[in-house]
Enzyme design. Sequence first.
Site, PDB file in Angstrom:
ATOM      1  N   ARG A 171       0.842  -1.195   0.000  1.00  0.00           N
ATOM      2  CA  ARG A 171       0.000   0.000   0.000  1.00  0.00           C
ATOM      3  C   ARG A 171       0.878   1.246   0.000  1.00  0.00           C
ATOM      4  O   ARG A 171       0.575   2.225  -0.699  1.00  0.00           O
ATOM      5  CB  ARG A 171      -0.938   0.014   1.207  1.00  0.00           C
ATOM      6  CG  ARG A 171      -2.038  -1.031   1.145  1.00  0.00           C
ATOM      7  CD  ARG A 171      -2.957  -0.957   2.342  1.00  0.00           C
ATOM      8  NE  ARG A 171      -3.790   0.241   2.331  1.00  0.00           N
ATOM      9  CZ  ARG A 171      -4.556   0.619   3.352  1.00  0.00           C
ATOM     10  NH1 ARG A 171      -4.583  -0.092   4.468  1.00  0.00           N
ATOM     11  NH2 ARG A 171      -5.296   1.716   3.260  1.00  0.00           N
ATOM     12  N   CYS A 229      -1.292   5.887   9.067  1.00  0.00           N
ATOM     13  CA  CYS A 229      -1.665   4.634   8.405  1.00  0.00           C
ATOM     14  C   CYS A 229      -2.797   4.964   7.440  1.00  0.00           C
ATOM     15  O   CYS A 229      -2.748   5.993   6.774  1.00  0.00           O
ATOM     16  CB  CYS A 229      -2.054   3.580   9.440  1.00  0.00           C
ATOM     17  SG  CYS A 229      -3.400   4.089  10.546  1.00  0.00           S
TER      18      CYS A 229
END
Length: 270
Positions: A171, A229
């Site tokens: 990611r 995050c």
Amino acid sequence: MSPLISPAELAALDGVTVLDARSRLGGPPAIGLYREGHLPGAVYCDVDADLAAPPGPGGRHPLPDAGPFEAAMRRLGVGNARPVVVYDDASSTIAARAWWTLRYFGHQDVRVLDGGLPAWVAAGLPTVTEFPEVEPGDFTAKPGGMPMLTADEAAALAAEGVLLDARAAERYRGETEPIDPVAGHIPGAVSAPTVGNVGPDGRFLPPEELRARFAGLGVSDGVRAGAYCGSGVTAAHQVLALELAGLPAALYVGSWSNWVADPTRPVATG
């Protein structure tokens, strides 16, 4: 006092509020798991309803305002002077958000059950299905107990200090993005998946190993550090791991879901 507690230590502790923070991010509430079995006396704490404001431009799990958070914690039995222990079944990635949020709003005695429910069961300790009777708490939310970053501050920290990206490496690199509309990372951020903070048993690595890990990522004494995050949940796990290593760090609560809400913000890949 360590922000962690072992199953044996918790089992011997009286007069504590225990919160079950299990969740399935992107899935249905985990109240069903709680009904199937939980620690004796534990109360279910919903990450979406109790630990975050409604999703929007601020991200998928924005920081709640003091009033709603205070009301939620009182409903769960949290008091100002009563210790709180939080657990989950996902290597403390959700419990850490509860730990951080309570600390941010001024609670002085919050710990995470190291290894969570699996460690409790592995120790031969009991679980129950009964819902406990909860006496409302008297917790008073006072913001500012933990350092926090805005989007602009996160961008500056990525250039002037170390901003850790707690998501999976793919990611970070922008190879995949299963949740948010844009893939990639904040320019200058360093990839540091939270899986590297724990061992195979889901317990945190010893402090000296965590210090070595973060030193390899550029974080050491005197270096300004922060973490983000996808939505400010697993990044709280990073902040907790850094605290265990003796390295203070700030949390970008809005994280990537807030960053990409503004199309003018730059995105890096690779």
